[in-house]
Every structure is written in structure tokens, then in C-alpha cells.
Scaffold this active site. Structure first.
Site, PDB file in Angstrom:
ATOM      1  N   LYS A  67      17.779  40.530  46.762  1.00  0.00           N
ATOM      2  CA  LYS A  67      16.457  41.035  46.359  1.00  0.00           C
ATOM      3  C   LYS A  67      15.675  39.959  45.620  1.00  0.00           C
ATOM      4  CE  LYS A  67      16.093  43.418  42.370  1.00  0.00           C
ATOM      5  NZ  LYS A  67      15.066  42.899  41.455  1.00  0.00           N
ATOM      6  N   ASN A  68      16.333  39.282  44.688  1.00  0.00           N
ATOM      7  CA  ASN A  68      15.619  38.308  43.845  1.00  0.00           C
ATOM      8  C   ASN A  68      15.266  37.017  44.581  1.00  0.00           C
ATOM      9  OD1 ASN A  68      15.644  40.113  41.787  1.00  0.00           O
ATOM     10  ND2 ASN A  68      17.090  39.010  40.486  1.00  0.00           N
ATOM     11  N   ARG A  99       8.122  44.305  37.585  1.00  0.00           N
ATOM     12  CA  ARG A  99       7.575  43.186  36.841  1.00  0.00           C
ATOM     13  C   ARG A  99       7.429  41.927  37.706  1.00  0.00           C
ATOM     14  NH1 ARG A  99       8.918  39.070  34.097  1.00  0.00           N
ATOM     15  NH2 ARG A  99       7.842  38.630  32.143  1.00  0.00           N
ATOM     16  N   CYS A 134       9.045  46.692  28.513  1.00  0.00           N
ATOM     17  CA  CYS A 134      10.012  47.019  29.551  1.00  0.00           C
ATOM     18  C   CYS A 134      11.300  47.462  28.893  1.00  0.00           C
ATOM     19  CB  CYS A 134      10.174  45.784  30.407  1.00  0.00           C
ATOM     20  SG  CYS A 134      11.773  45.391  30.991  1.00  0.00           S
ATOM     21  N   ARG A 175       9.700  40.868  27.646  1.00  0.00           N
ATOM     22  CA  ARG A 175       9.439  40.136  28.890  1.00  0.00           C
ATOM     23  C   ARG A 175       7.983  39.697  29.077  1.00  0.00           C
ATOM     24  NH1 ARG A 175      13.101  42.802  33.544  1.00  0.00           N
ATOM     25  NH2 ARG A 175      13.104  40.699  34.345  1.00  0.00           N
ATOM     26  N   PRO A 176       7.530  38.775  28.249  1.00  0.00           N
ATOM     27  CA  PRO A 176       6.150  38.284  28.403  1.00  0.00           C
ATOM     28  C   PRO A 176       6.011  37.369  29.622  1.00  0.00           C
ATOM     29  CG  PRO A 176       7.307  37.044  26.707  1.00  0.00           C
ATOM     30  CD  PRO A 176       8.271  38.104  27.172  1.00  0.00           C
ATOM     31  N   ILE A 177       4.749  37.014  29.979  1.00  0.00           N
ATOM     32  CA  ILE A 177       4.542  36.046  31.068  1.00  0.00           C
ATOM     33  C   ILE A 177       3.755  34.830  30.559  1.00  0.00           C
ATOM     34  CG2 ILE A 177       4.744  37.692  32.976  1.00  0.00           C
ATOM     35  CD1 ILE A 177       1.618  37.477  33.230  1.00  0.00           C
ATOM     36  N   ASP A 178       3.863  34.594  29.246  1.00  0.00           N
ATOM     37  CA  ASP A 178       3.116  33.474  28.654  1.00  0.00           C
ATOM     38  C   ASP A 178       3.433  32.128  29.299  1.00  0.00           C
ATOM     39  OD1 ASP A 178       5.649  34.134  27.367  1.00  0.00           O
ATOM     40  OD2 ASP A 178       5.273  32.418  26.062  1.00  0.00           O
ATOM     41  N   ASP A 189      22.307  39.771  34.749  1.00  0.00           N
ATOM     42  CA  ASP A 189      22.292  40.899  35.687  1.00  0.00           C
ATOM     43  C   ASP A 189      23.691  41.432  36.016  1.00  0.00           C
ATOM     44  OD1 ASP A 189      19.561  40.837  35.757  1.00  0.00           O
ATOM     45  OD2 ASP A 189      19.384  39.940  37.745  1.00  0.00           O
ATOM     46  N   ARG A 200      16.182  50.506  43.389  1.00  0.00           N
ATOM     47  CA  ARG A 200      15.291  49.342  43.334  1.00  0.00           C
ATOM     48  C   ARG A 200      16.002  48.089  43.828  1.00  0.00           C
ATOM     49  NH1 ARG A 200      13.731  47.827  38.025  1.00  0.00           N
ATOM     50  NH2 ARG A 200      12.819  46.187  39.267  1.00  0.00           N
TER      51      ARG A 200
HETATM   52  C1  UD1 Z   1      14.609  37.172  36.708  1.00  0.00           C
HETATM   53  C2  UD1 Z   1      15.297  38.168  37.614  1.00  0.00           C
HETATM   54  C3  UD1 Z   1      16.067  39.194  36.771  1.00  0.00           C
HETATM   55  C4  UD1 Z   1      17.013  38.468  35.817  1.00  0.00           C
HETATM   56  C5  UD1 Z   1      16.279  37.403  34.996  1.00  0.00           C
HETATM   57  C6  UD1 Z   1      17.207  36.540  34.157  1.00  0.00           C
HETATM   58  C7  UD1 Z   1      13.832  38.271  39.540  1.00  0.00           C
HETATM   59  C8  UD1 Z   1      12.857  39.054  40.334  1.00  0.00           C
HETATM   60  N1  UD1 Z   1      14.295  38.853  38.413  1.00  0.00           N
HETATM   61  O1  UD1 Z   1      13.672  37.893  35.905  1.00  0.00           O
HETATM   62  O2  UD1 Z   1      16.801  40.026  37.662  1.00  0.00           O
HETATM   63  O3  UD1 Z   1      17.579  39.396  34.920  1.00  0.00           O
HETATM   64  O4  UD1 Z   1      15.560  36.514  35.884  1.00  0.00           O
HETATM   65  O5  UD1 Z   1      18.153  35.933  34.959  1.00  0.00           O
HETATM   66  O6  UD1 Z   1      14.225  37.190  39.920  1.00  0.00           O
HETATM   67  N2  UD1 Z   1      10.242  34.729  29.087  1.00  0.00           N
HETATM   68  C9  UD1 Z   1       9.244  34.405  28.220  1.00  0.00           C
HETATM   69  N3  UD1 Z   1       7.985  34.082  28.722  1.00  0.00           N
HETATM   70  C10 UD1 Z   1       7.743  34.060  30.069  1.00  0.00           C
HETATM   71  C11 UD1 Z   1       8.783  34.393  30.960  1.00  0.00           C
HETATM   72  C12 UD1 Z   1      10.038  34.723  30.431  1.00  0.00           C
HETATM   73  O7  UD1 Z   1       9.427  34.410  27.001  1.00  0.00           O
HETATM   74  O8  UD1 Z   1       6.616  33.764  30.459  1.00  0.00           O
HETATM   75  C13 UD1 Z   1      11.581  35.094  28.553  1.00  0.00           C
HETATM   76  C14 UD1 Z   1      12.001  36.519  28.900  1.00  0.00           C
HETATM   77  O9  UD1 Z   1      11.492  37.443  27.981  1.00  0.00           O
HETATM   78  C15 UD1 Z   1      13.512  36.418  28.843  1.00  0.00           C
HETATM   79  C16 UD1 Z   1      13.780  34.990  29.354  1.00  0.00           C
HETATM   80  O10 UD1 Z   1      12.542  34.287  29.190  1.00  0.00           O
HETATM   81  O11 UD1 Z   1      13.967  36.524  27.532  1.00  0.00           O
HETATM   82  C17 UD1 Z   1      14.206  34.893  30.780  1.00  0.00           C
HETATM   83  O12 UD1 Z   1      13.332  35.661  31.589  1.00  0.00           O
HETATM   84  P1  UD1 Z   1      13.020  35.261  33.094  1.00  0.00           P
HETATM   85  O13 UD1 Z   1      13.991  34.240  33.593  1.00  0.00           O
HETATM   86  O14 UD1 Z   1      11.573  34.961  33.199  1.00  0.00           O
HETATM   87  O15 UD1 Z   1      13.286  36.637  33.832  1.00  0.00           O
HETATM   88  P2  UD1 Z   1      12.536  37.127  35.122  1.00  0.00           P
HETATM   89  O16 UD1 Z   1      12.128  35.934  35.902  1.00  0.00           O
HETATM   90  O17 UD1 Z   1      11.540  38.139  34.746  1.00  0.00           O
END
Ligand code: UD1
Length: 432
Positions: A22-23, A96, A120, A125-128, A308, A400
Site C-alpha cells: 500500500k505504501n 493523511r 490523527c 503528524r504535521p506536514i511542515d 508499522d 485501509r
Molecule cells: C509513512 C507511512 C506510515 C509509517 C510512517 C513511518 C505512508 C503512506 N505512510 O507515514 O505507514 O508509519 O511513514 O514509517 O507511507 N513529521 C514532521 N513533519 C513533517 C512530516 C513528518 O514532523 O512534515 C514527523 C511525524 O510527525 C513523525 C515522523 O516525522 O513523527 C515520521 O513521519 P513520516 O515519515 O512523515 O510518516 P508518514 O510519511 O506520514
């Protein structure tokens, strides 16, 4: 809302076939936004998040075609005209990973408007980091009414150092950089196999990417990408979940169609616990006929032990002799399955990011609630060894990310069935 009913106590015997990841499938589908030619993707799992992504792409004007019969794991995405480069809150709130469209849309259309994902179940889980990276590539970003809007004439290559490793953040910027002018270097990039798989697709589409799968990725921007055909990698989390299922039930299970090279940390930890496995190039056999010993585990970015798989490992730890200390380093609130496992008889104490599991404890069936995708998998695992009939509610979480989980389990001997409610309610927001 569907429920799963599982009667524990049956050893899992036989062969289970692993679906596409999926990922890996989600970013590959988003990559189709980068070209006006068709992208054909194979080994796409039939799970809810994939359906959500199809709806998301179709809402933007993409033509999304599904294979039929034997080809039902094939999806063709043709983004000839993207009438509306937007991802609405309705779609982003349920998944997300919808934010993966931000980079490709601004690169291809010069504009993207994507809902912010918000909080969440497993953490904030921000996207900054996606936003900061796109700004470094020259996009102008504004935020209003819960949406982020990115605009750019043409993105410009830059050196981007991620403050923190992010999987979808790396994928988002990797996609954006393929169409940028000049070279982009991503430092401290995620090394997950799903990132390398996305880069393999992008290179087939004409991108010039080197180093994907390592911490430094170099991308030479091109002016246009073309269509391509790609088969996504097997799902390492589904494979890991079935490995633990085979072990916990004292079964003898062949996990076929997986890539053991992606399972290093999981196989290493299972060995420490005393689980016997035997790998070939594309399968792993698990034999769960010996006692398990407690082992500490910390989640880490790839190639470390995946977050995961943390919930599933916790289920296994309840059946191991001694105390296992589980440390969750990636997400701050990812222990919600613990309280449900305790209701089934587990001995688990949570202290911040640490969970101490003391075993071995017999598990007894109970009515339990799934709180997120991987948490629901841990409850299925616990139910497979519990005494009596466990009822797992809110299984839309598991749908999912796991393709046909009950059919796959039933085929190897589990007593599992799904029941639907007579008056189904609308599924609540679900993220993992
Ligand atoms: C992806 C996977 C999810 C997995 C996760 C960690 C997909 C679709 N999902 O999620 O299944 O659990 O990787 O292996 O591939 N963070 C920030 N700012 C950002 C982005 C992330 O602070 O802009 C933080 C998150 O809050 C978290 C960490 O970075 O603490 C890792 O998150 P991230 O690797 O981004 O997870 P996803 O890509 O959402």
C-alpha cells in the site's frame, strides 16, 4: 460498521500470498500526476486507501481505469487534463497520505490546493517538512481555511536537508524535483524501500534520480515526463504481520511473494524472540513450535524496526517469557492497542514512549475496538491465540491497509468471519 469475529486456538498452516505494498502504491499513483501520458501500475492492493486515492485523482480530472478478472490488481491512471488540482478535506481527513499530491501538482500544474491533514489517532503528524521543502524549491505557499496552497511558475532545484526523516515528505519532494529546473539534492532522506520503488517508477517515466534508498538523493530536473508501466513491491508490513501470526499460533506458514531483503529488522527481532524462520529469494517460512523469549525493541526509520510493526510485535511479546521493553520513537501516541490487549489479559505498562510487556500471559477473548490500521492487526493476532471468540469492532481501519485479511487467514486455518451491521453508520475519520 463491520466487525471481525475470531475464535482463537488454531495453528496457521499452509501458504499465504503477500499483496502489493500500500505504501508504495500510494506515491506511485500520485506520480501519475506528473505526466499527461498513461501510467500503468501492477500489483496494486485492493484496499480502502487505494480506493480513496482513485477518488482523489478522479476528482482532479484524472481518468482512472481498473483491471478486471485476473488483472484486477492493475490500475491505469491517465492525467491528461487536470481540471482541478485540489485535494479536499473530505478526502484528506480519511487518509493523511493524500498530501502526497501536493508536490506533483505544483510541479505539473504550477498550483496545488490541498487540505491540511490535522490531528490523527497516532500523533500530531504535521506536514511542515513538505511545505518547507517546496518553499526551498521556489514554491510560494499560503495557508487559509485549513488548506495549503502552493504556486510556482517552475520549481527550481535546491539542496534540501530534512530536519527529521519523513517518508511521504521525501516522496513528495522527490516527485516535485523531477520537473524542477536544475539539480535537487535531498539530504537526510528516508531510506524506505517504498521510496526506492517510487524512484524506480519515476526513472521509467524519464526522471533522472540517483541514490533513492540511501540518505542522499540526487535529482536532475527534466522538462517533461512520459507514461510508464511499473509493478509495485510486495508489502513488507503485511508479510511481517503474517510472520507473527504464524509464530504466535504455533503454526507452519509459508509467506510467499514477499521480499525478505526488506524484512531484515523484523526477521532479526523474531530470531531474538526464538521464532524459527527460513527464507528463500521471495518467501519466508515461519515455524512457531518453540517457546518465545522476551526481547526489547525500539522503532526506527528503515532499515530499523518499523513503527508499522510495533503493535503486532507487542501482541507477540505478550506470549514471550519475561519482560519486553518496547520503545516507540516515530509517533508519540501509538500505544492505543495496549489497553485493548490488557482487556484480553495482557500485562502491559505504558510510561511515555515506552511500553513494558510482561509475559507469558494467557489471552482470553473479549469485545475490542480497533483504533488505527496497525493496532487492529495486533488485535487480530491476539484474537488468533485467545481462548474463546473475540469480536473486533471498527474493522474499517484494517480494510485501509490489509487486502482480504479474513479470506487470507481463513485459507490457512483461522476461524474468522466478518459480520456487517444492519444499519451501517458512516465510517469515522481514520488515519494511520
Ligand atoms: C509513512 C507511512 C506510515 C509509517 C510512517 C513511518 C505512508 C503512506 N505512510 O507515514 O505507514 O508509519 O511513514 O514509517 O507511507 N513529521 C514532521 N513533519 C513533517 C512530516 C513528518 O514532523 O512534515 C514527523 C511525524 O510527525 C513523525 C515522523 O516525522 O513523527 C515520521 O513521519 P513520516 O515519515 O512523515 O510518516 P508518514 O510519511 O506520514
Amino acid at each position: 460498521m463491520d466487525k471481525l469475529i475470531i475464535r482463537g486456538g488454531e495453528p496457521l498452516l499452509g501458504t499465504v500470498h503477500i499483496s502489493g505494498a500500500k505504501n508504495a502504491a500510494l506515491p506511485c499513483m500520485a506520480a501519475a500526476l506528473l505526466t499527461d501520458e498513461p501510467v500503468i501500475l501492477e500489483n496494486i492492493p485492493q484496499v480502502r486507501d487505494i480506493q480513496t486515492t482513485r477518488n482523489l485523482l478522479a476528482a482532479m480530472g484524472a481518468e482512472v481505469e481498473l483491471g478486471y478478472g485476473r488483472a484486477h490488481h492493475r490500475t491505469t491512471i491517465h492525467c491528461k487534463n487536470l481540471a482541478s488540482p485540489e485535494a479536499s478535506y473530505e478526502l484528506v481527513k480519511t487518509m493523511r497520505a493524500s498530501t502526497l499530491v501536493l508536490g506533483p501538482l505544483v510541479a505539473r500544474c504550477g498550483r496545488a490546493r490541498v487540505s491540511l491533514p490535522g490531528g490523527c489517532a497516532i500523533g500530531s503528524r504535521p506536514i511542515d517538512l513538505h511545505i518547507k521543502g517546496l518553499e526551498q524549491l521556489g514554491a510560494k505557499i499560503t495557508q487559509d481555511h485549513g488548506y495549503v496552497e502552493a504556486t510556482a511558475d517552475r520549481l527550481k532545484g535546491a539542496e534540501i536537508v530534512f530536519d527529521k526523516i519523513t517518508v511521504t515528505g521525501t516522496e513528495d519532494l522527490l516527485m516535485a524535483a523531477t520537473l524542477a529546473e536544475g539539480e535537487t539534492i535531498l539530504q537526510n532522506a528516508a531510506r524506505e524501500p517504498e521510496v526506492a520503488d517510487l524512484a524506480a517508477l519515476l526513472n521509467k517515466m524519464g526522471a533522472k534520480i540517483e541514490g533513492a534508498g540511501t540518505a542522499t538523493i540526487r535529482i536532475k530536473g527534466v522538462s517533461k515526463l512520459k507514461g510508464a508501466k511499473h509493478r509495485v513491491i510486495p508489502d513488507r508490513i503485511e508479510a511481517g504481520t503474517f510472520l507473527i501470526a504464524g509464530a504466535m499460533t504455533g503454526g507452519d506458514l509459508n509467506i510467499a511473494g514477499c521480499d525478505p531483503a526488506h524484512l531484515g529488522a523484523i526477521l532479526g527481532k523474531l530470531k531474538e524472540v526464538g521464532v524459527k524462520t527460513k527464507s528463500t529469494a521471495d518467501s519466508v517460512r515461519v515455524m512457531g513450535d518453540n517457546p518465545f523469549i522476551a526481547a526489547d525493541m525500539s522503532t526506527e526509520e528503515y532499515p530499523g524496526f518499523p513503527t508499522d510493526m510495533q503493535a503486532q510485535f507487542m501482541a507477540l511479546a505478550t506470549q514471550a517469557e519475561g519482560a519486553s521493553v518496547i520503545t516507540e520513537n516515530i509517533f508519540e501516541n501509538r500505544f492505543m492497542h495496549a489497553q485493548e490487549l490488557v482487556r484480553m489479559g495482557a500485562n502491559i505498562k505504558i510510561e511515555g514512549r515506552r511500553a513494558v510487556v510482561r509475559g507469558k500471559t494467557p489471552l482470553s477473548a473479549a469485545a475490542v475496538l480497533a483504533s488505527d490500521l496497525r493496532a487492529s492487526a495486533s488485535l487480530v493476532l491476539a484474537a488468533l491465540v485467545a481462548d474463546g471468540e473475540t469480536i473486533i469492532d471498527r474493522v474499517y481501519h484494517i480494510d485501509r491497509g490489509y487486502e482480504n485479511i479474513e479470506e487470507k487467514l481463513r485459507a490457512v486455518g483461522a476461524q474468522i468471519k466478518r459480520i456487517g451491521e444492519m444499519f451501517p453508520k458512516k465510517a469515522a475519520p481514520a488515519r494511520a
